[in-house]
Design an enzyme around this catalytic site. Structure first.
Site, PDB file in Angstrom:
ATOM      1  N   GLU A 441      37.773  52.398  39.069  1.00  0.00           N
ATOM      2  CA  GLU A 441      38.429  51.276  39.734  1.00  0.00           C
ATOM      3  C   GLU A 441      39.429  51.790  40.769  1.00  0.00           C
ATOM      4  OE1 GLU A 441      40.692  48.894  37.023  1.00  0.00           O
ATOM      5  OE2 GLU A 441      41.665  47.748  38.605  1.00  0.00           O
ATOM      6  N   ASP A 515      41.555  50.314  34.773  1.00  0.00           N
ATOM      7  CA  ASP A 515      42.919  50.269  34.260  1.00  0.00           C
ATOM      8  C   ASP A 515      42.994  49.439  32.986  1.00  0.00           C
ATOM      9  OD1 ASP A 515      43.794  51.733  36.361  1.00  0.00           O
ATOM     10  OD2 ASP A 515      44.501  50.015  37.552  1.00  0.00           O
ATOM     11  N   ASP A 517      44.664  46.960  32.296  1.00  0.00           N
ATOM     12  CA  ASP A 517      45.354  45.700  32.564  1.00  0.00           C
ATOM     13  C   ASP A 517      44.319  44.596  32.803  1.00  0.00           C
ATOM     14  OD1 ASP A 517      44.299  46.212  35.008  1.00  0.00           O
ATOM     15  OD2 ASP A 517      46.218  46.503  36.050  1.00  0.00           O
ATOM     16  N   ASP A 519      43.311  43.011  35.533  1.00  0.00           N
ATOM     17  CA  ASP A 519      42.353  43.260  36.608  1.00  0.00           C
ATOM     18  C   ASP A 519      41.266  44.220  36.149  1.00  0.00           C
ATOM     19  OD1 ASP A 519      43.447  41.594  38.386  1.00  0.00           O
ATOM     20  OD2 ASP A 519      44.365  43.137  39.666  1.00  0.00           O
TER      21      ASP A 519
END
Ligand code: 28F
Length: 841
Positions: A441, A515, A517, A519
């Site tokens: 990513e 990640d 998180d 997103d």
């Protein structure tokens, strides 16, 4: 697994050598504990769920035999599980068998404690529900720390209990009952399973599927853990409702079509429900004897052949095919949502996952049934039939357009064998099975990943921004999307059902690295949906993985370490905190009487961790643990024991030490217990049930086992909540416990600890001393070396293999989030608010 089957059975020759046979049986149960993965697929959460399926399937078999119409599944607060049905109850009378080791024992004991007893002794009926492994409930017993069974039969309630598969309390009558049924509760063994937790959504999803496949059976599932949910499923229209629900909120071309036939003798049953919607996907869910056949098989082949043939014939006969467009099989299945369910006496499965049905007789049966019913349906519904035909014609035209688009792109070199994407940092090796492709990513992480990787075998493909939603996009549009195209280019194995060719795959593993998180999880879901839709074979072969970057960076002086998650962090803190540390025990006058060090202090901390976990469960019920401890009985019969049942009556708690006392007292208050749901209620004057909060405190079993172990370790539970006292003059008196840091050295220091509730915290504080803990936000915060060490080095990293179930979950989530149904999406986001908080969809 056949070699584990005891060679006994009603037909076993009388000359059978029983002593040898008994050894085999013993080996059998011990073998389950030794090789749990062979029986339940693994020792992770999937294995835990497998235990649930196994028990539920027995209840479903009882329902299929026509003796039960309600099944209750409860995930209890301590992660134990209770399954109850209102069937005939497992027989309790003496088991008759030629083998003297089995003969005369209660049948229920044989069923629960003998490997394969159910299958072997259940003569003529065939199990239609059967789990993937169909290993029998004795495996659940063998893998459980404890298991309790209650059978209501012949006006009585019988109960017995087991520990790790062995009888703990023999069968006895514990009460009266005017209804019948079986109730089994168990807690998985922590010595075997890494993590004892269950996922409500997975369990509820599976039970819902079971309810669709077994019309008329009501299945209730209740989560007793904090913020637990509850659902009740009953579908009288079976798979028709399944298709209706799967197409909910989508623009449907017609009402569901239903096909059902049975063979003359009733042994084979075949059922299909299907409906076309305005989408580009093909969603065909198939079952054989209630087992989800993910790799298809003869029933699917029969269905597809008949579908194509029948619809094409209808279209031709009615002059619906314009010009030269002639839809192929894939075109006739665009936008179809179908469920196929067959039930047959001797299912043959193939493949590692046993997901493919092989029985030849099924193909013709399904195909004949579909041809006949679908043909008739078309004649009766000409408008709907025409709509389906037009859709297939459009699909054929789009396929042609896509082919041309691909041709063009190929000429431009993008999909050609020579053209690898420019931003791909390829590996040197051409050995497919050794090489891996990291999908990373963001460009900021792509750089360090390229520098940090092992060039020989690891390739890096940085992806920027959000990946296209393949759910909504048609294939030609998808090919125009840059990020999707580079993935296809890099893998080289093509997409879809026509062009995909696993032989051309360039990497043995595809590793998604995003990640930790929201997103990141969004991009991961998108990628999984893409693979699930366009390269399902990669997931079936177990070639798609998820990298796990660490959550924490820990600095101690110059030393830097990375820690995967919170559990590991606590582990690390304990480890550091115990380095050179001893536990000091004092008498009431404050004189040191003992020191616990080395392996012993580590063992003591482990016991305390277990204690805290159980304390949390008790506290979650709204019971103060100190108050609870104070309730320990001084009755001579149950000395030191904690109450096992709690009832909340008129806002106040009532506790009981055994079921008998609880029931007797409740009766006095006019409260009854529903044997199936275990729910307490009072009947009001208008004969409605008014629920009374009632709970069996399953965690008490473990607490009571833990107390003597703690006492042996020098930590009596009486000291759980000691407070530090003060002398008359006001100075604080020495505590009963202290932790010696740098023990027995010149710099030894004592940290006072008031009670055993706070010991582990004190150890963590010591471990945390002089340490800097940073929480990672993204991959980009790590440099090349860090990324390699923590997330990419095969020696150190932990990869999660993506399973078919997970991928299909991701895809389901996606359809909801991206779909047209606003209401469904709102509901989902509400329910999963935490996970999708900042999702910009
Ligand atoms: C909580 C999960 O396991 N329900 C079950 C029955 C009923 C019978 C049965 C089960 C006897 C000899 C195998 C009753 N009466 N729920 C369940 N309900 N097993 S499991 O029989 C087992 C056979 O070996 C049952 C008459 N016949 C069968």
């Amino acid at each position: 697994m056949d070699d584990q089957t005891p060679a006994a059975g009603p037909d076993a020759a009388a000359a059978q050598d029983y002593s040898e046979d008994s050894i085999k049986v013993l080996e059998g149960l011990a073998h389950v504990r030794k090789r749990p993965a062979m029986y339940v697929g693994g020792t992770d959460m999937r294995g835990m769920h497998h235990l649930v399926w196994e028990v539920v399937d027995n209840a479903i078999d009882e329902a299929l035999a026509g003796h039960c119409d309600e099944i209750h599944v409860t995930v209890n607060a301590d992660e134990s599980v209770t399954v109850a049905d209102n069937g005939r109850g497992i027989p309790v009378g003496p088991f008759k068998h030629e083998n003297p080791r089995l003969n005369g024992r209660p049948t229920v004991e044989i069923v629960l404690a003998e490997l394969n007893a159910g299958g072997k002794f259940d003569s003529n009926s065939y199990k239609v529900s059967g789990g993937l492994h169909g290993v029998g409930v004795s495996c659940v017993n063998a893998l459980s720390e404890w298991l309790e069974v209650e059978v209501a039969r012949d006006g009585k309630v019988y109960a017995m209990s087991f520990e790790r598969g062995e009888v703990n309390e023999k069968l006895k009558v514990v009460g009266d009952s005017d209804v019948n049924g079986t109730k089994i509760s168990w807690r998985a063994d922590r010595d075997i399973f890494g993590d004892l937790s269950h996922a409500y959504d997975t369990i509820a999803g599976r039970l819902k599927e079971r309810a669709y496949l077994n019309p008329g059976v009501k299945i209730v599932v209740v989560d007793q853990r904090p913020d637990g949910k509850s659902d009740a499923f009953r579908f009288d229209d079976g798979i028709i409702e399944m298709v209706r629900d799967q197409t909910e909120g989508q623009a449907a071309l017609h009402e569901p079509i239903h096909v059902k036939t049975e063979s003359d003798d009733g042994a084979l049953v075949c059922e299909v429900a299907l409906r076309y919607v305005d989408s580009y996907n093909e969603v065909i869910t198939t079952f054989a004897n209630n087992i989800n056949t993910v790799d298809g098989g003869t029933h699917v082949t029969g269905f597809k052949t008949a579908l194509t043939r029948t619809l094409a014939t209808y279209a031709r006969n009615n002059n619906l095919l314009k010009g030269n467009s002639s839809p192929g099989g894939d075109d006739w299945r665009e936008g179809i949502v179908a469920v196929i369910s067959v039930k047959i006496p001797n299912p043959q499965f193939e493949g590692q996952t046993k997901g493919k049905l092989l029985n030849g007789e099924v193909e013709g049966m399904v195909s004949n049934a579909v041809t006949e019913s679908l043909g008739a349906w078309c004649e009766e519904h000409p408008t709907d039939a025409k709509r389906i035909c037009n859709k297939a014609i459009l699909a054929a035209q789009a396929r042609e357009a896509a082919r041309k688009a691909r041709e063009l792109t190929r000429r431009k070199g993008a999909l050609d064998s020579g053209g690898l994407p420019g931003k791909l940092a390829d590996c040197m090796s051409k050995e497919v099975d050794l090489s891996e492709l990291y999908l990373v990513e963001g460009d900021s992480a792509g750089g360090p990943a390229k520098q940090g990787r092992e060039r020989e075998y690891q390739a890096i493909l940085p992806l920027k921004g959000k990946i296209l939603n393949v759910e909504k996009a048609r294939i030609d549009k998808m090919l125009n999307h840059e990020e999707i195209r580079v993935i296809i280019q890099a893998l080289k194995c093509g997409i879809g059902s026509e062009e995909f060719d696993i032989e051309k795959l360039r990497y043995g593993r595809v590793i998604i690295m995003t990640d930790a998180d929201v997103d990141g999880s969004h991009i991961r879901t998108l990628l999984l949906t893409f693979f699930f839709r366009q390269m399902p074979e990669l997931i079936r072969q177990g070639r798609v993985f998820i990298a796990q970057p660490p959550l924490y960076q820990v600095k101690r002086g110059k030393k830097v370490e990375y820690v995967l998650n919170e559990t590991r962090m606590n582990h690390v803190l304990t480890g550091l905190g115990l380095d050179g540390t001893q536990l000091v025990l004092r008498d009431t006058d404050g004189n040191e009487i003992q020191r616990i060090a080395g392996d012993e202090i580590a063992a003591a901390i482990k016991l305390l961790d277990q204690l805290y976990e159980l304390v949390t469960i008790v506290q979650r019920r709204g019971i103060d643990f100190t108050d609870f401890l104070a309730m320990r009985s001084d009755d001579p019969e149950s000395r030191g024991r904690l109450p096992r049942y709690r009832v909340q009556l008129h806002e106040s708690d009532h506790f009981y030490w055994n079921e008998h006392d609880a029931l007797a007292d409740l009766k006095q208050h006019g409260i009854s217990i529903d044997p199936l749901t275990n729910e307490a209620y009072v009947l009001t004057s208008d004969n409605t049930k008014h629920p009374v909060p009632f709970a069996e405190l399953h965690e008490v079993k473990e607490l009571e086992k833990l107390f003597p172990q703690l006492a042996d370790a020098g930590l009596p539970i009486e000291d759980y909540a000691l407070v530090q006292e003060q002398s008359v003059s006001g100075e604080r008196l020495p505590t009963k416990y202290a932790i010696a840091v740098n023990a027995e050295s010149d710099s030894e220091k004592l940290v006072e600890v008031a009670n055993i509730a706070t010991i582990v915290n004190a150890v963590h504080d010591i471990g945390r001393h002089g340490m800097e803990i940073k929480r990672f936000k993204g991959l980009g915060e790590m440099n090349a070396d860090e990324l390699w060490e923590t997330t990419m080095d095969p020696q150190q990293r932990t990869l999660l293999k993506v399973t078919w179930d997970e991928a299909s979950e991701a895809e389901k989530l996606f359809s909801i989030l991206m779909g047209e149904n606003v209401e469904q999406r709102r509901k989902y986001i509400e329910e999963h608010a935490l996970e999708v908080k900042n999702l910009d969809v």
